[in-house]
Write an enzyme that holds these catalytic residues in place. Structure first.
Site, PDB file in Angstrom:
ATOM      1  N   ARG A 216      35.641  24.759  40.355  1.00 14.89           N
ATOM      2  CA  ARG A 216      36.564  25.783  40.716  1.00 14.89           C
ATOM      3  C   ARG A 216      36.272  26.184  42.291  1.00 14.89           C
ATOM      4  O   ARG A 216      37.287  26.270  42.911  1.00 14.89           O
ATOM      5  CB  ARG A 216      36.681  26.909  39.900  1.00 14.89           C
ATOM      6  CG  ARG A 216      37.729  27.898  39.985  1.00 14.89           C
ATOM      7  CD  ARG A 216      38.856  27.421  39.104  1.00 14.89           C
ATOM      8  NE  ARG A 216      40.152  28.001  39.673  1.00 14.89           N
ATOM      9  CZ  ARG A 216      41.317  27.101  39.499  1.00 14.89           C
ATOM     10  NH1 ARG A 216      41.233  25.865  39.120  1.00 14.89           N
ATOM     11  NH2 ARG A 216      42.391  27.708  39.903  1.00 14.89           N
TER      12      ARG A 216
ATOM     13  N   LYS B 257      25.819  32.503  39.543  1.00 14.49           N
ATOM     14  CA  LYS B 257      26.382  31.434  40.070  1.00 14.49           C
ATOM     15  C   LYS B 257      27.528  31.598  40.702  1.00 14.49           C
ATOM     16  O   LYS B 257      27.916  30.815  41.896  1.00 14.49           O
ATOM     17  CB  LYS B 257      26.820  30.568  38.731  1.00 14.49           C
ATOM     18  CG  LYS B 257      27.611  29.282  39.195  1.00 14.49           C
ATOM     19  CD  LYS B 257      28.270  28.823  37.980  1.00 14.49           C
ATOM     20  CE  LYS B 257      29.431  29.707  37.058  1.00 14.49           C
ATOM     21  NZ  LYS B 257      30.749  29.023  37.303  1.00 14.49           N
ATOM     22  N   ASN B 258      28.385  32.664  40.479  1.00 20.25           N
ATOM     23  CA  ASN B 258      29.556  32.762  41.017  1.00 20.25           C
ATOM     24  C   ASN B 258      29.567  33.582  42.428  1.00 20.25           C
ATOM     25  O   ASN B 258      30.374  33.216  42.964  1.00 20.25           O
ATOM     26  CB  ASN B 258      30.630  33.507  40.119  1.00 20.25           C
ATOM     27  CG  ASN B 258      31.268  32.498  39.075  1.00 20.25           C
ATOM     28  OD1 ASN B 258      30.998  31.308  39.046  1.00 20.25           O
ATOM     29  ND2 ASN B 258      31.605  33.165  37.692  1.00 20.25           N
TER      30      ASN B 258
ATOM     31  N   ARG C 299      45.526  28.819  35.841  1.00 17.80           N
ATOM     32  CA  ARG C 299      44.651  28.921  37.119  1.00 17.80           C
ATOM     33  C   ARG C 299      45.474  28.580  38.473  1.00 17.80           C
ATOM     34  O   ARG C 299      44.746  27.614  39.136  1.00 17.80           O
ATOM     35  CB  ARG C 299      43.135  28.261  36.758  1.00 17.80           C
ATOM     36  CG  ARG C 299      42.759  28.657  35.691  1.00 17.80           C
ATOM     37  CD  ARG C 299      41.116  28.179  35.322  1.00 17.80           C
ATOM     38  NE  ARG C 299      40.249  29.046  36.231  1.00 17.80           N
ATOM     39  CZ  ARG C 299      39.060  28.874  36.478  1.00 17.80           C
ATOM     40  NH1 ARG C 299      38.245  27.897  35.864  1.00 17.80           N
ATOM     41  NH2 ARG C 299      38.086  29.896  37.015  1.00 17.80           N
TER      42      ARG C 299
ATOM     43  N   ASP D 138      48.276  30.682  43.962  1.00 20.00           N
ATOM     44  CA  ASP D 138      49.400  31.089  44.630  1.00 20.00           C
ATOM     45  C   ASP D 138      49.032  32.497  45.622  1.00 20.00           C
ATOM     46  O   ASP D 138      49.333  32.782  46.673  1.00 20.00           O
ATOM     47  CB  ASP D 138      50.558  31.650  43.892  1.00 20.00           C
ATOM     48  CG  ASP D 138      50.087  32.575  42.770  1.00 20.00           C
ATOM     49  OD1 ASP D 138      49.364  32.044  41.797  1.00 20.00           O
ATOM     50  OD2 ASP D 138      50.710  33.680  42.578  1.00 20.00           O
TER      51      ASP D 138
ATOM     52  N   ARG E   3      26.448  23.546  33.629  1.00 13.21           N
ATOM     53  CA  ARG E   3      27.130  23.706  35.032  1.00 13.21           C
ATOM     54  C   ARG E   3      26.876  25.145  35.527  1.00 13.21           C
ATOM     55  O   ARG E   3      26.735  25.499  36.900  1.00 13.21           O
ATOM     56  CB  ARG E   3      28.671  23.821  34.807  1.00 13.21           C
ATOM     57  CG  ARG E   3      29.267  22.629  34.728  1.00 13.21           C
ATOM     58  CD  ARG E   3      30.633  22.523  34.514  1.00 13.21           C
ATOM     59  NE  ARG E   3      31.299  23.307  35.560  1.00 13.21           N
ATOM     60  CZ  ARG E   3      32.648  23.671  35.829  1.00 13.21           C
ATOM     61  NH1 ARG E   3      33.486  22.887  34.965  1.00 13.21           N
ATOM     62  NH2 ARG E   3      33.009  24.344  36.778  1.00 13.21           N
TER      63      ARG E   3
ATOM     64  N   CYS F 243      36.623  24.993  34.522  1.00 13.94           N
ATOM     65  CA  CYS F 243      36.869  25.313  33.071  1.00 13.94           C
ATOM     66  C   CYS F 243      38.484  25.241  32.872  1.00 13.94           C
ATOM     67  O   CYS F 243      38.901  25.969  33.445  1.00 13.94           O
ATOM     68  CB  CYS F 243      36.084  26.456  32.535  1.00 13.94           C
ATOM     69  SG  CYS F 243      34.446  26.348  32.469  1.00 13.94           S
TER      70      CYS F 243
ATOM     71  N   ASP G 196      34.289  36.343  30.989  1.00  7.14           N
ATOM     72  CA  ASP G 196      33.227  35.295  30.653  1.00  7.14           C
ATOM     73  C   ASP G 196      32.200  35.637  29.657  1.00  7.14           C
ATOM     74  O   ASP G 196      31.294  34.908  29.227  1.00  7.14           O
ATOM     75  CB  ASP G 196      32.498  35.186  32.031  1.00  7.14           C
ATOM     76  CG  ASP G 196      33.456  34.612  33.260  1.00  7.14           C
ATOM     77  OD1 ASP G 196      34.435  33.992  32.789  1.00  7.14           O
ATOM     78  OD2 ASP G 196      32.932  34.637  34.277  1.00  7.14           O
TER      79      ASP G 196
HETATM   80  C1  EPZ Z   1      36.485  33.611  38.591  1.00  7.09           C
HETATM   81  O1  EPZ Z   1      37.408  32.570  38.423  1.00  7.09           O
HETATM   82  C2  EPZ Z   1      35.342  32.880  38.033  1.00  7.09           C
HETATM   83  N1  EPZ Z   1      34.799  31.664  38.771  1.00  7.09           N
HETATM   84  C3  EPZ Z   1      35.274  32.655  36.664  1.00  7.09           C
HETATM   85  O2  EPZ Z   1      34.301  32.108  36.129  1.00  7.09           O
HETATM   86  C4  EPZ Z   1      35.927  34.090  36.015  1.00  7.09           C
HETATM   87  O3  EPZ Z   1      36.191  33.909  34.643  1.00  7.09           O
HETATM   88  C5  EPZ Z   1      37.046  34.904  36.727  1.00  7.09           C
HETATM   89  O4  EPZ Z   1      36.596  34.818  38.046  1.00  7.09           O
HETATM   90  C6  EPZ Z   1      37.273  36.065  36.295  1.00  7.09           C
HETATM   91  O5  EPZ Z   1      36.233  36.851  36.216  1.00  7.09           O
HETATM   92  C7  EPZ Z   1      34.037  31.517  40.048  1.00  7.09           C
HETATM   93  O6  EPZ Z   1      34.013  32.753  40.522  1.00  7.09           O
HETATM   94  C8  EPZ Z   1      34.109  30.200  40.497  1.00  7.09           C
HETATM   95  P1  EPZ Z   1      40.838  34.896  38.941  1.00  7.09           P
HETATM   96  P2  EPZ Z   1      38.974  32.757  39.453  1.00  7.09           P
HETATM   97  O7  EPZ Z   1      41.319  34.338  40.357  1.00  7.09           O
HETATM   98  O8  EPZ Z   1      38.545  33.316  40.673  1.00  7.09           O
HETATM   99  C9  EPZ Z   1      45.310  34.397  37.711  1.00  7.09           C
HETATM  100  C10 EPZ Z   1      32.744  31.232  34.523  1.00  7.09           C
HETATM  101  O9  EPZ Z   1      32.740  31.059  33.457  1.00  7.09           O
HETATM  102  N2  EPZ Z   1      45.378  33.848  39.206  1.00  7.09           N
HETATM  103  O10 EPZ Z   1      40.052  36.341  39.280  1.00  7.09           O
HETATM  104  O11 EPZ Z   1      39.425  31.293  39.363  1.00  7.09           O
HETATM  105  C11 EPZ Z   1      44.510  33.499  36.848  1.00  7.09           C
HETATM  106  O12 EPZ Z   1      45.263  32.473  36.453  1.00  7.09           O
HETATM  107  C12 EPZ Z   1      34.151  31.419  35.237  1.00  7.09           C
HETATM  108  O13 EPZ Z   1      31.628  31.339  35.330  1.00  7.09           O
HETATM  109  C13 EPZ Z   1      46.813  33.709  39.599  1.00  7.09           C
HETATM  110  O14 EPZ Z   1      47.697  33.830  38.964  1.00  7.09           O
HETATM  111  O15 EPZ Z   1      39.466  33.727  38.576  1.00  7.09           O
HETATM  112  C14 EPZ Z   1      43.797  34.374  35.920  1.00  7.09           C
HETATM  113  O16 EPZ Z   1      44.684  34.440  34.871  1.00  7.09           O
HETATM  114  C15 EPZ Z   1      35.298  30.708  34.491  1.00  7.09           C
HETATM  115  N3  EPZ Z   1      47.099  33.275  40.706  1.00  7.09           N
HETATM  116  C16 EPZ Z   1      43.378  35.657  36.862  1.00  7.09           C
HETATM  117  O17 EPZ Z   1      44.388  35.656  37.743  1.00  7.09           O
HETATM  118  C17 EPZ Z   1      45.889  33.120  41.938  1.00  7.09           C
HETATM  119  O18 EPZ Z   1      45.988  32.692  43.001  1.00  7.09           O
HETATM  120  C18 EPZ Z   1      42.359  35.805  37.143  1.00  7.09           C
HETATM  121  O19 EPZ Z   1      41.569  34.783  37.828  1.00  7.09           O
HETATM  122  C19 EPZ Z   1      44.741  33.314  41.268  1.00  7.09           C
HETATM  123  C20 EPZ Z   1      44.528  33.812  39.853  1.00  7.09           C
END
Ligand code: EPZ
Length: 432
Positions: free
Chosen positions: A93, A22-23, A122, A125, A397, A117, A305
């Site tokens: 997302r 999916k991702n 999330r 920045d 989803r 989710c 995940d």
């Molecule tokens: C992706 O989310 C996946 N979603 C998530 O999948 C997955 O849990 C996550 O990566 C971690 O592997 C998609 O691919 C659509 P991140 P993403 O940016 O990109 C912080 C599922 O169940 N952060 O790697 O949103 C954030 O808050 C899901 O399929 C910032 O602070 O994750 C988190 O603590 C849910 N600033 C950490 O980084 C930013 O600008 C990692 O988030 C971006 C992120």
């Protein structure tokens, strides 16, 4: 409301074929809008999130056509670069991947703020920092993210957090910037690599995806391609964990075993037998699992995940386990539901302390999000008696044919549409 109703007790046994990731699919779909030539994508999952993105791309004038269930053809020659906003896209997302894609191609993007989710704050920045470094002006106002640039130029970007989303978004925009971009502390998840491979197959020049330094030489134009998406690491992991939860014998097929190593390693520690083949992994767990400790980490660490699914398995172990969530700050919301099924779990901040119990008992529960929802279904599959799961739209989803695949492994589970007491009663009588 649609529900799953489950009668627990059957060990799951058999083979299950894993769908496209999916991702990865969400990123690749957005990136396919970056060329005016036709792109054909195979192994496309047929799930709510990918379908919402496809419909949104249609709204933007992009031609999308599923030639069969898992093959989609896309042509963005007639795309209109207008604000991206509809009820569906607000909830996912990956809507923000359209920012990187449209900014790269048209130098301008306006996309409604992303949903997804509710597992933590999330923020975006790091995405915005990356776009700004490439020369774009980024704003969040009136519920939209806007990014625009006269010219995009390569830059040296150091991510504060190795964010999957920011790495993917910056990689897309930088693909069509002038000069070289270097992303340091880049995310290494399999879907980051898959997107880089996809873009390269369209003529991009990306090196180093899968390591923490990605180098991108900008190109003026991308061309059409035929590409197959990688299998879903988390769907595979969920079925592997289903074997541990139900003391079953499940072989996940059409997988890349390398992507599953952190999950296989934990299952081995828990006493399960793992057999790897070229594109399949068999998980046999005949006995009660052993307790262990888990900390979620970016790839190649144990995936966030998979945290709810392993917690459900460890909840039935023979001792005390500690699960630490280090990626998202609010990802234990399902624990109350699991406790209502008899689990003994205490959450303190980002840590769950799990004292294994001998059994779960069926209850009426609610899926709080996608992965936690799937994990609670696994709990229902082993619980004494009947379990009803509400809010299954979260699960659907990101899992294609979830309950059908479970059924093919011997689970007693039905999907009730607009469920009422009578249909639930009928199920209970049938499987009493
Ligand atoms: C992706 O989310 C996946 N979603 C998530 O999948 C997955 O849990 C996550 O990566 C971690 O592997 C998609 O691919 C659509 P991140 P993403 O940016 O990109 C912080 C599922 O169940 N952060 O790697 O949103 C954030 O808050 C899901 O399929 C910032 O602070 O994750 C988190 O603590 C849910 N600033 C950490 O980084 C930013 O600008 C990692 O988030 C971006 C992120």
């Amino acid at each position: 409301m649609d529900q799953y109703i489950i009668r627990g007790g059957n060990p799951l046994v058999g083979e299950v074929e894993i769908t496209g990731a999916k991702n990865a699919a969400l990123a690749i779909l957005a990136a396919s809008a970056m060329t005016d030539e036709t792109v054909t994508i195979e192994n496309m999952p047929d799930e709510a999130d990918t379908n919402v993105l496809l419909r949104t791309m249609n709204d933007l004038g992009i031609f999308t056509h599923r030639t069969s269930r898992h093959i989609v053809r896309i042509n963005a020659a007639k795309a209109r670069n207008m604000p991206v906003d509809n009820e569906g896209i607000k909830k996912i997302r990956a809507s923000y991947y359209l920012i990187g894609a449209l900014l790269g191609k048209y130098r301008r993007a306006k996309v409604v703020l992303p949903g997804g989710c509710a597992i933590g704050l999330r923020p975006v920045d790091q995405h915005m920092k990356g776009f700004a470094a490439l020369g774009a002006t980024c704003r969040i106002e009136h519920g939209y993210i806007t990014a625009e640039a006269k010219e995009l130029h390569g830059a040296h970007i150091y991510l504060d957090i190795s964010s999957v989303g920011a790495t993917i978004n910056i990689m897309m925009a930088a693909t069509m910037a002038t000069g070289q971009t270097i992303i340091e502390n880049a995310a290494k998840e399999p879907h980051v690599v898959d997107l880089a491979n996809f873009l390269n197959s369209m003529g991009a020049r990306i090196k180093g995806a899968g390591t923490d330094v990605i180098r991108i030489r900008g190109v003026e134009k991308l061309h059409g391609t035929d590409y197959a998406i990688i299998p879903d690491q988390i769907e595979a992991g969920t079925f592997m964990m289903a074997s541990a939860v139900t003391r079953g014998d499940i072989t996940v097929t059409n997988v890349i075993p390398k992507h599953l190593e952190s999950i296989s390693a934990k299952l081995k520690e828990m006493g399960c037998q793992i057999t790897e083949q070229d594109d399949a992994v068999r998980v046999v767990c005949r006995d009660r699992v052993r307790s262990t400790h888990v900390k979620t980490l970016p790839y190649p660490g144990f995936p966030t995940d998979m945290q709810p699914q392993i917690t459900v398995a460890l909840g039935l172990s023979n001792g005390v386990s500690i699960v630490t969530e280090s990626i998202f700050e609010n990802r234990f919301k399902y624990v109350d539901e699991l406790v209502s099924m008899g689990a003994s779990i205490k959450v303190e901040g980002s840590t769950a302390i799990i004292s294994g119990v001998e059994k779960y008992t069926g209850a009426h529960i609610t899926a709080p999000d996608l992965r936690a929802g799937a994990a609670l279904v696994l709990a229902g599959l082993v619980a004494d008696g009947f379990t009803t799961v509400d809010n299954i739209h979260f699960i659907e989803r990101g899992y294609e044919d979830f309950y059908m695949k479970l059924r093919s492994l011997g689970a007693i589970i039905e999907r009730l549409e607009n469920a009422d007491e009578r249909s639930e009663q009928k199920f209970r009588l049938k499987y009493a």
